[in-house]
Motif scaffolding. Structure first.
Motif, PDB file in Angstrom:
ATOM      1  N   ILE A   1       1.512  -0.945   5.577  1.00 52.00           N
ATOM      2  CA  ILE A   1       0.334  -0.296   5.009  1.00 52.00           C
ATOM      3  C   ILE A   1      -0.170  -1.197   3.892  1.00 52.00           C
ATOM      4  O   ILE A   1       0.502  -1.371   2.865  1.00 52.00           O
ATOM      5  CB  ILE A   1       0.673   1.105   4.479  1.00 52.00           C
ATOM      6  N   GLN A   2      -1.337  -1.799   4.101  1.00 46.62           N
ATOM      7  CA  GLN A   2      -1.849  -2.813   3.190  1.00 46.62           C
ATOM      8  C   GLN A   2      -2.776  -2.200   2.139  1.00 46.62           C
ATOM      9  O   GLN A   2      -3.693  -1.448   2.466  1.00 46.62           O
ATOM     10  CB  GLN A   2      -2.602  -3.893   3.968  1.00 46.62           C
TER      11      GLN A   2
ATOM     12  N   LEU B   1      -5.361   5.333   1.080  1.00 47.37           N
ATOM     13  CA  LEU B   1      -4.033   4.900   1.527  1.00 47.37           C
ATOM     14  C   LEU B   1      -3.416   5.897   2.509  1.00 47.37           C
ATOM     15  O   LEU B   1      -2.627   5.517   3.378  1.00 47.37           O
ATOM     16  CB  LEU B   1      -3.111   4.707   0.320  1.00 47.37           C
ATOM     17  N   GLU B   2      -3.770   7.161   2.365  1.00 53.91           N
ATOM     18  CA  GLU B   2      -3.253   8.172   3.290  1.00 53.91           C
ATOM     19  C   GLU B   2      -3.909   8.069   4.663  1.00 53.91           C
ATOM     20  O   GLU B   2      -3.352   8.535   5.660  1.00 53.91           O
ATOM     21  CB  GLU B   2      -3.492   9.569   2.716  1.00 53.91           C
ATOM     22  N   GLN B   3      -5.073   7.415   4.724  1.00 53.56           N
ATOM     23  CA  GLN B   3      -5.845   7.392   5.967  1.00 53.56           C
ATOM     24  C   GLN B   3      -5.731   6.086   6.742  1.00 53.56           C
ATOM     25  O   GLN B   3      -5.928   6.070   7.951  1.00 53.56           O
ATOM     26  CB  GLN B   3      -7.326   7.647   5.635  1.00 53.56           C
TER      27      GLN B   3
ATOM     28  N   GLY C   1       0.814  -1.209   0.000  1.00 54.08           N
ATOM     29  CA  GLY C   1       0.000   0.000   0.000  1.00 54.08           C
ATOM     30  C   GLY C   1       0.847   1.258   0.000  1.00 54.08           C
ATOM     31  O   GLY C   1       0.569   2.222  -0.726  1.00 54.08           O
ATOM     32  N   HIS C   2       1.907   1.255   0.792  1.00 57.14           N
ATOM     33  CA  HIS C   2       2.805   2.410   0.834  1.00 57.14           C
ATOM     34  C   HIS C   2       3.508   2.596  -0.506  1.00 57.14           C
ATOM     35  O   HIS C   2       3.660   3.721  -0.993  1.00 57.14           O
ATOM     36  CB  HIS C   2       3.838   2.232   1.951  1.00 57.14           C
TER      37      HIS C   2
ATOM     38  N   GLY D   1      -1.453  -2.272   8.949  1.00 52.56           N
ATOM     39  CA  GLY D   1      -2.233  -3.484   9.167  1.00 52.56           C
ATOM     40  C   GLY D   1      -1.352  -4.695   9.383  1.00 52.56           C
ATOM     41  O   GLY D   1      -0.368  -4.631  10.143  1.00 52.56           O
ATOM     42  N   ALA D   2      -1.665  -5.801   8.705  1.00 53.33           N
ATOM     43  CA  ALA D   2      -0.935  -7.060   8.881  1.00 53.33           C
ATOM     44  C   ALA D   2       0.552  -6.853   8.634  1.00 53.33           C
ATOM     45  O   ALA D   2       0.950  -6.176   7.680  1.00 53.33           O
ATOM     46  CB  ALA D   2      -1.485  -8.115   7.916  1.00 53.33           C
ATOM     47  N   GLY D   3       1.369  -7.422   9.537  1.00 50.20           N
ATOM     48  CA  GLY D   3       2.817  -7.307   9.400  1.00 50.20           C
ATOM     49  C   GLY D   3       3.356  -5.927   9.698  1.00 50.20           C
ATOM     50  O   GLY D   3       4.529  -5.646   9.410  1.00 50.20           O
TER      51      GLY D   3
END
Length: 297
Positions: free
Chosen positions: A230-231, A219-221, A113-114, A225-227
């Protein structure tokens, strides 16, 4: 009227640690599947789908990836002088026009995501595709092309999806579905890497996406998440919560996970067997393997 998809993001910042020591000096994306780098398969698929702007999210140590798409005048002249017209054609197919390709650095490994969000300024207010080169899909009609055609009917956002066993759900983003019409699935939720038995369905998200520009805002908000990453699936799930359409597309074709050694080897064999110039010799070798093992025992 649905907007045309002309931009694609290729997240290629990963270190490829599962392929060490090869990836110590060679980016995983230019490791060859038969005689073409993984990234070339992704580029060819994007071109077939009408992509015109190619955005690579990279990291340190990826200069060989950038060089791969550059012109090679000395090699081109050598092939031309030697009358090797077919090799010259293959070489030229790797070139990218000036201005068609952009490189952005992801400075911290904060997840898919990032990586996608790093390209937000180049995406602007347009829908866009995301292609993960690790996922190589053998198909008569390229997977992203199938999705672009389906997107013209649906709009919204769309993810490629396929069935996986319950034992493998912890490796994927999994879809919670509301219904299905042909190959198009209406999505009402996504769960990133659920434990076996906790997945809402057996449909996993595969590395092809067509995303509405609002996903960049999501994605900015989203929180990590997992790991601790940013998913991208969390941002897509937020789109659903905001009332925007998200679809899954059950593509025609066979997907190979070339991010794993086993998947890479499977893809190598499958693609080689599909080649007229390699099929017979390789098939004969594979047929002899059991006899060679028995003789050795």
């Amino acid at each position: 009227m649905k907007r045309k998809i002309t931009k694609a993001i290729f997240p290629v910042a990963g270190l490829g640690t599962r392929f060490l020591p090869a990836t110590k000096s060679v980016p995983k994306e230019i490791m060859t599947l038969v005689d073409r780098p993984l990234i070339q398969y992704a580029i060819d698929e994007a071109r077939a789908a009408g992509i015109e702007d190619f955005i690579f999210v990279t990291s340190r140590g990826k200069s060989a990836l950038e060089d791969y798409f550059d012109h090679a005048p000395d090699l081109e002249n050598s092939l031309r002088d030697g009358g090797k017209t077919e090799l010259l054609r293959i070489l030229r197919s790797t070139y990218m026009d000036s201005g068609a390709i952009a490189y952005i650095r992801q400075h911290k490994p904060l997840g898919l995501g990032h990586a996608v969000s790093c390209a937000s300024k180049l995406i602007g207010n347009e829908p866009f595709a995301v292609i993960l080169p690790d996922d190589v899909i053998a198909a008569e009609k390229p997977c992203l092309q199938q999705m672009v055609e389906a997107y013209q009917e649906t709009g919204g956002s769309m993810v490629a999806t396929m069935e996986v066993s319950a034992a493998k759900t912890s490796s994927y983003g999994m879809l919670d579905i509301a219904g299905q019409s042909g190959q198009i699935v209406q999505v009402k939720g996504l769960v990133e890497k659920p434990a076996a038995g906790d997945a809402p369905s057996n449909l996993a998200v595969i590395g092809r996406y067509i995303l509405a520009p609002e996903v960049m805002q999501s994605l900015e908000q989203v929180d990590r998440g997992a790991g601790g990453e940013i998913q991208l699936t969390d941002a897509i799930a937020q789109e659903i919560s905001a009332g925007r359409d998200v679809f899954g597309y059950r593509f025609d074709g066979q997907r190979f996970d070339c991010g794993s050694k086993a998947g890479f080897l499977q893809a190598t064999v499958a693609f080689a067997l599909a080649r007229d110039d390699l099929r017979d010799e390789l098939a004969a070798f594979l047929a002899e393997i059991p006899f060679t093992r028995n003789a050795a025992q």
